[in-house]
Design a protein around this motif. Structure first.
Motif, PDB file in Angstrom:
ATOM      1  N   ILE A  77      -5.818   6.405  -6.287  1.00  0.00           N
ATOM      2  CA  ILE A  77      -5.395   7.229  -5.165  1.00  0.00           C
ATOM      3  C   ILE A  77      -6.562   7.319  -4.191  1.00  0.00           C
ATOM      4  N   ILE A  78      -6.282   7.069  -2.933  1.00  0.00           N
ATOM      5  CA  ILE A  78      -7.295   7.208  -1.890  1.00  0.00           C
ATOM      6  C   ILE A  78      -7.063   8.556  -1.216  1.00  0.00           C
ATOM      7  N   VAL A  79      -8.100   9.364  -1.177  1.00  0.00           N
ATOM      8  CA  VAL A  79      -7.960  10.711  -0.623  1.00  0.00           C
ATOM      9  C   VAL A  79      -8.920  10.917   0.539  1.00  0.00           C
ATOM     10  N   GLY A  80      -8.561  11.852   1.402  1.00  0.00           N
ATOM     11  CA  GLY A  80      -9.464  12.297   2.456  1.00  0.00           C
ATOM     12  C   GLY A  80      -9.491  11.476   3.726  1.00  0.00           C
ATOM     13  N   ILE A  81      -8.448  10.704   3.985  1.00  0.00           N
ATOM     14  CA  ILE A  81      -8.439   9.935   5.238  1.00  0.00           C
ATOM     15  C   ILE A  81      -8.375  10.923   6.405  1.00  0.00           C
ATOM     16  N   GLN A  82      -9.368  10.862   7.277  1.00  0.00           N
ATOM     17  CA  GLN A  82      -9.449  11.773   8.417  1.00  0.00           C
ATOM     18  C   GLN A  82      -8.307  11.508   9.409  1.00  0.00           C
ATOM     19  N   PRO A  83      -7.837  12.542  10.113  1.00  0.00           N
ATOM     20  CA  PRO A  83      -6.724  12.353  11.064  1.00  0.00           C
ATOM     21  C   PRO A  83      -6.998  11.262  12.102  1.00  0.00           C
ATOM     22  N   GLU A  84      -8.230  11.216  12.617  1.00  0.00           N
ATOM     23  CA  GLU A  84      -8.563  10.216  13.630  1.00  0.00           C
ATOM     24  C   GLU A  84      -8.528   8.810  13.037  1.00  0.00           C
ATOM     25  N   VAL A  85      -8.956   8.694  11.790  1.00  0.00           N
ATOM     26  CA  VAL A  85      -8.940   7.400  11.109  1.00  0.00           C
ATOM     27  C   VAL A  85      -7.501   6.960  10.887  1.00  0.00           C
ATOM     28  N   ALA A  86      -6.653   7.885  10.431  1.00  0.00           N
ATOM     29  CA  ALA A  86      -5.236   7.566  10.208  1.00  0.00           C
ATOM     30  C   ALA A  86      -4.589   7.117  11.520  1.00  0.00           C
ATOM     31  N   PHE A  87      -4.875   7.814  12.591  1.00  0.00           N
ATOM     32  CA  PHE A  87      -4.316   7.470  13.907  1.00  0.00           C
ATOM     33  C   PHE A  87      -4.735   6.054  14.307  1.00  0.00           C
ATOM     34  N   THR A  88      -6.019   5.771  14.172  1.00  0.00           N
ATOM     35  CA  THR A  88      -6.531   4.452  14.547  1.00  0.00           C
ATOM     36  C   THR A  88      -5.933   3.359  13.672  1.00  0.00           C
ATOM     37  N   MET A  89      -5.819   3.631  12.368  1.00  0.00           N
ATOM     38  CA  MET A  89      -5.240   2.633  11.463  1.00  0.00           C
ATOM     39  C   MET A  89      -3.818   2.286  11.873  1.00  0.00           C
ATOM     40  N   VAL A  90      -3.048   3.297  12.229  1.00  0.00           N
ATOM     41  CA  VAL A  90      -1.669   3.050  12.662  1.00  0.00           C
ATOM     42  C   VAL A  90      -1.658   2.257  13.962  1.00  0.00           C
ATOM     43  N   GLN A  91      -2.513   2.629  14.898  1.00  0.00           N
ATOM     44  CA  GLN A  91      -2.569   1.923  16.185  1.00  0.00           C
ATOM     45  C   GLN A  91      -2.950   0.450  16.012  1.00  0.00           C
ATOM     46  N   LEU A  92      -3.807   0.172  15.017  1.00  0.00           N
ATOM     47  CA  LEU A  92      -4.260  -1.200  14.782  1.00  0.00           C
ATOM     48  C   LEU A  92      -3.376  -1.961  13.800  1.00  0.00           C
ATOM     49  N   GLY A  93      -2.382  -1.287  13.253  1.00  0.00           N
ATOM     50  CA  GLY A  93      -1.481  -1.930  12.299  1.00  0.00           C
ATOM     51  C   GLY A  93      -2.092  -2.132  10.921  1.00  0.00           C
ATOM     52  N   LEU A  94      -3.127  -1.355  10.589  1.00  0.00           N
ATOM     53  CA  LEU A  94      -3.767  -1.459   9.276  1.00  0.00           C
ATOM     54  C   LEU A  94      -2.981  -0.624   8.276  1.00  0.00           C
ATOM     55  N   LYS A  95      -2.651  -1.225   7.121  1.00  0.00           N
ATOM     56  CA  LYS A  95      -1.803  -0.544   6.142  1.00  0.00           C
ATOM     57  C   LYS A  95      -2.422  -0.575   4.762  1.00  0.00           C
ATOM     58  N   LEU A  96      -2.172   0.482   4.019  1.00  0.00           N
ATOM     59  CA  LEU A  96      -2.571   0.554   2.617  1.00  0.00           C
ATOM     60  C   LEU A  96      -1.312   0.444   1.760  1.00  0.00           C
ATOM     61  N   GLU A  97      -0.552  -0.624   1.996  1.00  0.00           N
ATOM     62  CA  GLU A  97       0.717  -0.808   1.291  1.00  0.00           C
ATOM     63  C   GLU A  97       0.506  -0.837  -0.211  1.00  0.00           C
ATOM     64  N   GLY A  98       1.366  -0.116  -0.914  1.00  0.00           N
ATOM     65  CA  GLY A  98       1.308  -0.094  -2.366  1.00  0.00           C
ATOM     66  C   GLY A  98       0.190   0.752  -2.929  1.00  0.00           C
ATOM     67  N   VAL A  99      -0.481   1.523  -2.087  1.00  0.00           N
ATOM     68  CA  VAL A  99      -1.587   2.363  -2.524  1.00  0.00           C
ATOM     69  C   VAL A  99      -1.230   3.821  -2.256  1.00  0.00           C
ATOM     70  N   MET A 100      -1.371   4.648  -3.281  1.00  0.00           N
ATOM     71  CA  MET A 100      -1.095   6.075  -3.137  1.00  0.00           C
ATOM     72  C   MET A 100      -2.238   6.729  -2.373  1.00  0.00           C
TER      73      MET A 100
END
Length: 121
Positions: A77-100
């Protein structure tokens, strides 16, 4: 930069405390996969609260770590992704598919405990 890896019962907790180079991420991968087998861990939590940037290599490496650990018989399980990081990941199409993922360490531990309790039944 070494990432401290703590053993908490059946789980390992890797707490990323500063930005990691690509080499640091690969060392973390190798060490976690090795320790899961040595310590017979049932789960791994990777706390990325201190990361304010998650590029495509970091995302791919975290996803690969989770898949490798699953092949070793444990969950990640990956924990603690910051809101700004999550936003940027979505904007860049970066995914943690199959990872809780979970909000924080407490939620990650609770999820692992629930998961392993339900598997025992």
């Amino acid at each position: 930069m070494l990432v401290p890896i703590l053993k908490q019962g059946d789980y390992l907790i890797a707490s990323v405390q500063s930005e990691l180079s690509d080499e640091d991420l690969l060392k973390l991968r190798d060490e976690l996969v090795k320790r899961v087998g040595e310590l017979r861990s049932r789960g791994v939590i990777i706390d990325v609260t201190a990361l304010y940037v998650m590029d495509s290599f970091a995302t791919r490496t975290l996803r690969a770590i989770a898949h490798m650990i699953r092949l070793r018989g444990a969950e990640t399980i990956i924990v603690g992704i910051q809101p700004e990081v999550a936003f940027t990941m979505v904007q860049l199409g970066l995914k943690l598919e199959g990872v809780m993922t979970a909000l924080d360490l407490e939620e990650g531990l609770a999820y692992l405990q629930t998961l392993h309790t339900s598997k025992r039944r």
